[in-house]
Enzyme design. Structure first.
Site, PDB file in Angstrom:
ATOM      1  N   HIS A   1      -1.216   3.991   8.532  1.00 45.78           N
ATOM      2  CA  HIS A   1      -2.409   3.290   8.042  1.00 45.78           C
ATOM      3  C   HIS A   1      -2.682   2.124   8.983  1.00 45.78           C
ATOM      4  O   HIS A   1      -1.834   1.243   9.149  1.00 45.78           O
ATOM      5  CB  HIS A   1      -2.188   2.791   6.618  1.00 45.78           C
ATOM      6  CG  HIS A   1      -3.242   1.835   6.146  1.00 45.78           C
ATOM      7  ND1 HIS A   1      -4.588   2.017   6.384  1.00 45.78           N
ATOM      8  CD2 HIS A   1      -3.142   0.670   5.458  1.00 45.78           C
ATOM      9  CE1 HIS A   1      -5.270   1.016   5.859  1.00 45.78           C
ATOM     10  NE2 HIS A   1      -4.416   0.183   5.294  1.00 45.78           N
TER      11      HIS A   1
ATOM     12  N   TYR B   1     -10.266  17.672  20.392  1.00 47.89           N
ATOM     13  CA  TYR B   1      -9.004  17.073  19.962  1.00 47.89           C
ATOM     14  C   TYR B   1      -9.110  16.378  18.619  1.00 47.89           C
ATOM     15  O   TYR B   1      -8.139  16.334  17.861  1.00 47.89           O
ATOM     16  CB  TYR B   1      -8.470  16.149  21.051  1.00 47.89           C
ATOM     17  CG  TYR B   1      -8.058  16.953  22.247  1.00 47.89           C
ATOM     18  CD1 TYR B   1      -6.912  17.740  22.212  1.00 47.89           C
ATOM     19  CD2 TYR B   1      -8.846  16.998  23.386  1.00 47.89           C
ATOM     20  CE1 TYR B   1      -6.553  18.531  23.281  1.00 47.89           C
ATOM     21  CE2 TYR B   1      -8.491  17.786  24.468  1.00 47.89           C
ATOM     22  CZ  TYR B   1      -7.336  18.551  24.411  1.00 47.89           C
ATOM     23  OH  TYR B   1      -6.996  19.351  25.460  1.00 47.89           O
TER      24      TYR B   1
ATOM     25  N   GLU C   1       0.817  -1.212   0.000  1.00 48.05           N
ATOM     26  CA  GLU C   1       0.000   0.000   0.000  1.00 48.05           C
ATOM     27  C   GLU C   1       0.857   1.271   0.000  1.00 48.05           C
ATOM     28  O   GLU C   1       0.412   2.334   0.415  1.00 48.05           O
ATOM     29  CB  GLU C   1      -0.954  -0.044   1.194  1.00 48.05           C
ATOM     30  CG  GLU C   1      -1.982  -1.147   1.012  1.00 48.05           C
ATOM     31  CD  GLU C   1      -2.840  -1.418   2.233  1.00 48.05           C
ATOM     32  OE1 GLU C   1      -3.992  -1.813   2.035  1.00 48.05           O
ATOM     33  OE2 GLU C   1      -2.357  -1.260   3.365  1.00 48.05           O
TER      34      GLU C   1
END
Length: 221
Positions: free
Chosen positions: A92, A119, A73
């Protein structure tokens, strides 16, 4: 950060993500920019058991220089570096609640993480849902490039989250914040939670020194 320090940090932070259940098996991949290229976790590697010398190193053109082969990826990582010049690392994960959220049919694809806490606004910002493609399909990278750097984080449909940050710690913290917010949204799904108002979100964006394009680095106190 030197290459050696980057390798050490990549091993350390990957291990803590694995040990706390943010990744299982060989799921997930992480990269960090260095002066002469990019370090990324190898294909089929477990984040809990990385070895410094086996971490893949690529040059700025994506050519393999050393270590094991890169994650399949790699396309989505390089797309973030190409479109967001402030990016110093990309995380990821297939973390549980972010992945749950990515599988739901009724989330807003333009902003699939609601502004539940300050946040998540400051660290993550608006999160786009990208359509499903096969893991490792170069189309992943093309979809991120088409966002033209407007988002620091995305959800991949039926897959997981991808988060970019100014450095490795910032990207990891943002990925954790996204996962925690996805968990809160799941727990509150039948309770009609109070969200931050547009005015409150705008104030947070204005006060964030990295502006609305990159809300991943506000210290949590």
């Amino acid at each position: 950060m030197s290459e050696k320090a980057a390798r050490q940090s990549l091993v350390r932070l990957s291990r803590t993500l694995f040990e706390r259940g943010y990744s299982v098996g060989s799921a997930g991949n992480i990269s960090v920019a260095i002066e002469d290229g990019l370090l990324i976790t190898p294909t089929n590697a477990c984040l809990g058991f990385l070895e410094e010398e086996r971490i893949c190193k690529l040059d700025h053109q994506g050519r393999h220089l050393s270590g094991d082969l890169p994650s399949k990826e790699i396309f989505l990582h390089r797309a973030f570096y190409a479109t967001r010049p402030s990016t110093g690392a990309v995380v990821h994960l297939h973390s549980t609640y972010a992945t749950v959220l990515s599988c739901l049919p009724d989330i807003d694809p333009e902003n699939c993480i609601a502004p539940l806490t300050p946040y998540v606004v400051m660290r993550v910002g608006k999160v786009r849902l990208l359509p499903y493609v096969r893991p490792g399909d170069p189309a992943m990278g093309e979809m991120i490039r088409e966002l033209e750097g407007r988002h620091a984080a995305v959800l991949l449909a039926n897959h997981g989250s991808v988060v970019a940050g100014k450095d490795l710690e910032s990207a990891v913290y943002a990925a954790e914040e996204l996962e925690e917010t996805a968990k809160l949204l799941f727990l509150l799904q039948d309770r009609q939670p109070r969200l931050l108002t547009p005015e409150q979100v705008d104030e947070l964006v204005r006060r964030n020194p990295l502006n609305a394009r990159s809300r991943t680095d506000e210290p949590r106190g």
